[in-house]
Scaffold this active site. Structure first.
Site, PDB file in Angstrom:
ATOM      1  N   TYR A   1      46.863  75.143  55.263  1.00 57.65           N
ATOM      2  CA  TYR A   1      47.023  74.010  54.688  1.00 57.65           C
ATOM      3  C   TYR A   1      48.062  73.056  56.269  1.00 57.65           C
ATOM      4  CZ  TYR A   1      46.782  76.726  51.276  1.00 57.65           C
ATOM      5  OH  TYR A   1      46.078  77.836  49.746  1.00 57.65           O
TER       6      TYR A   1
ATOM      7  N   ARG B   1      49.732  82.130  35.579  1.00 53.79           N
ATOM      8  CA  ARG B   1      50.126  81.156  34.251  1.00 53.79           C
ATOM      9  C   ARG B   1      48.646  82.108  33.693  1.00 53.79           C
ATOM     10  NH1 ARG B   1      47.105  77.297  37.853  1.00 53.79           N
ATOM     11  NH2 ARG B   1      47.365  79.506  39.484  1.00 53.79           N
TER      12      ARG B   1
ATOM     13  N   ARG C   1      50.402  87.931  43.340  1.00 50.88           N
ATOM     14  CA  ARG C   1      50.405  87.055  42.086  1.00 50.88           C
ATOM     15  C   ARG C   1      50.297  87.418  40.433  1.00 50.88           C
ATOM     16  NH1 ARG C   1      47.972  81.668  42.669  1.00 50.88           N
ATOM     17  NH2 ARG C   1      47.572  81.404  44.772  1.00 50.88           N
TER      18      ARG C   1
END
Ligand code: CP3
Length: 345
Positions: free
Chosen positions: A151, A29, A25
């Protein structure tokens, strides 16, 4: 062959100039450059616009100089391609509005036209390979069938994935049907990414550690083996990494997959894990992502501890034990990368 091939060499357990490092990742952000782009686009818009995916993939490389790039994308779009309604809700994470609850839902899942439905991944790979101009390798990736099933069934993230296990135990033949369909899609997705030119490949099985080794063998392992065989990745010189968390109890079953590299989280010492995995595999990971919220002295002490335990053995890729977190201080990331790349025991 990329000019900096330390990452690929470590995957193959060959000698390196310095211990290669990349971070799961790594584009995200915690970076101001990322937030500046994200302000104007939704997450799905960004990963479906190859120019943006390329630019964002390059951000951590330009800022910190990691030894490998990983395509900015996600593991869940293949579920959308199969007909599940996927939405990323800010502050909440991914949600599937029509989760799988039985055989009729599984029968409705589509498995064809993967190259068309997921075109943005392949175009993103082409553009990113251009931008990297063979300085460092590009890693392609997919979610593993088990983690995608988590998921698909829960419809969102979950602590223990109880509904997944209930589904698995209560409807065993439906479970196998779901895994077969996921396997078909993932196999085509891997094949196409390798054909497009990724130089290494990682299978993300983030939640596999909730299973017993016996259930891993019975409910999951055959599908991973099928993906590795049928995707043709073994006919290419593309190192393969299997990543999971909480996997310390199933290293021998993971070894049987035959991947070049095995991911290790922080819940076990890396040298102990490597002994269990076997010296015919490379290892990656082990640094707790939360350590990056601490001070520089602790970051260095923990990175040294890992590097010293490896003691120069070929086949070590430095990484976090799981993805980097949103509010990670940028300066600590920069420091970790420099420290690992400059480390001499
Ligand atoms: O490593 C990289 O930089 C490549 C890009 C990448 C992302 N997700 C970007 C992303 C990769 C390899 C992933 C994998 C992924 N996605 C996994 C497996 C690895 C892991 O962390 O366990 C999983 C489980 C997902 C599913 C997913 N995607 C979740 C649960 C979330 C929401 C949680 C969160 O961090 O917000 C995402 C969103 C996501 N994927 C973001 C990024 C940069 C944040 C998107 C944003 O709002 O800007």
């Amino acid at each position: 062959m990329p000019k900096n091939d330390n990452f690929l060499r470590a995957c193959r357990r060959q000698p390196v100039d310095h211990t290669p490092i990349w971070l799961m990742r790594q584009a995200g952000r915690y970076m101001p450059e990322y937030r500046a782009v994200r302000e104007h686009h939704s997450f799905m818009e960004m990963i479906k616009t190859p120019e943006i995916a390329r630019d964002v993939t390059m951000q951590p490389i330009e800022a910190f100089g990691m030894d490998a790039a990983i395509l900015y994308a996600d593991i869940l779009p293949p579920l959308e391609a199969m007909g599940l309604e996927l939405e990323f809700i800010p502050g909440q994470g991914p949600v599937i509005h029509n989760p799988v609850s039985g055989l009729s839902d599984i029968a409705a899942l589509e498995t064809g036209d993967i190259a068309d439905r997921l075109w943005f991944t392949f175009e993103g790979i082409r553009m990113t390979l251009d931008a990297l101009s063979d300085e460092i390798p590009l890693i392609g990736f997919t979610g593993a069938p088990f983690t995608l099933a988590c998921y698909a069934i829960e419809g969102k993230g979950s602590k223990n994935y109880d509904n997944v296990k209930k589904f698995m135990y209560q409807n065993q033949s439906d479970w196998h049907r779901l895994m077969e369909k996921l396997t078909e899609v993932i196999t085509a997705y891997v094949r196409e990414q390798v054909a497009t030119g990724v130089q290494a490949f990682q299978i993300f099985d983030s939640w596999i550690g909730i299973l017993s080794p016996a259930d891993f063998k019975g409910f999951v392992q055959p599908y991973l083996q099928r993906i590795i065989q049928d995707s043709g990745i073994r006919d290419h010189d593309v190192p393969l990494i299997y990543f999971g968390t909480g996997t310390s109890g199933m290293f021998s079953e993971i070894h049987e997959l035959g991947t070049d590299v095995v991911g290790v989280d922080w819940r076990i010492d890396l040298d102990k894990a490597w002994d269990m995995i076997g010296d015919d595999r490379a290892v990656q990971g082990n640094f707790d992502p939360l350590l990056l919220f601490g001070g520089v002295a602790d970051i260095e002490a923990n990175a040294s501890r890992i590097l010293d335990s490896v003691n120069g053995r070929d086949g070590h890729i430095f990484n976090l034990g799981h993805g980097i977190l949103q509010h990670t201080p940028v300066e600590n990331v920069r420091h970790l990368v420099e420290f690992v790349q400059g480390y001499r025991a």
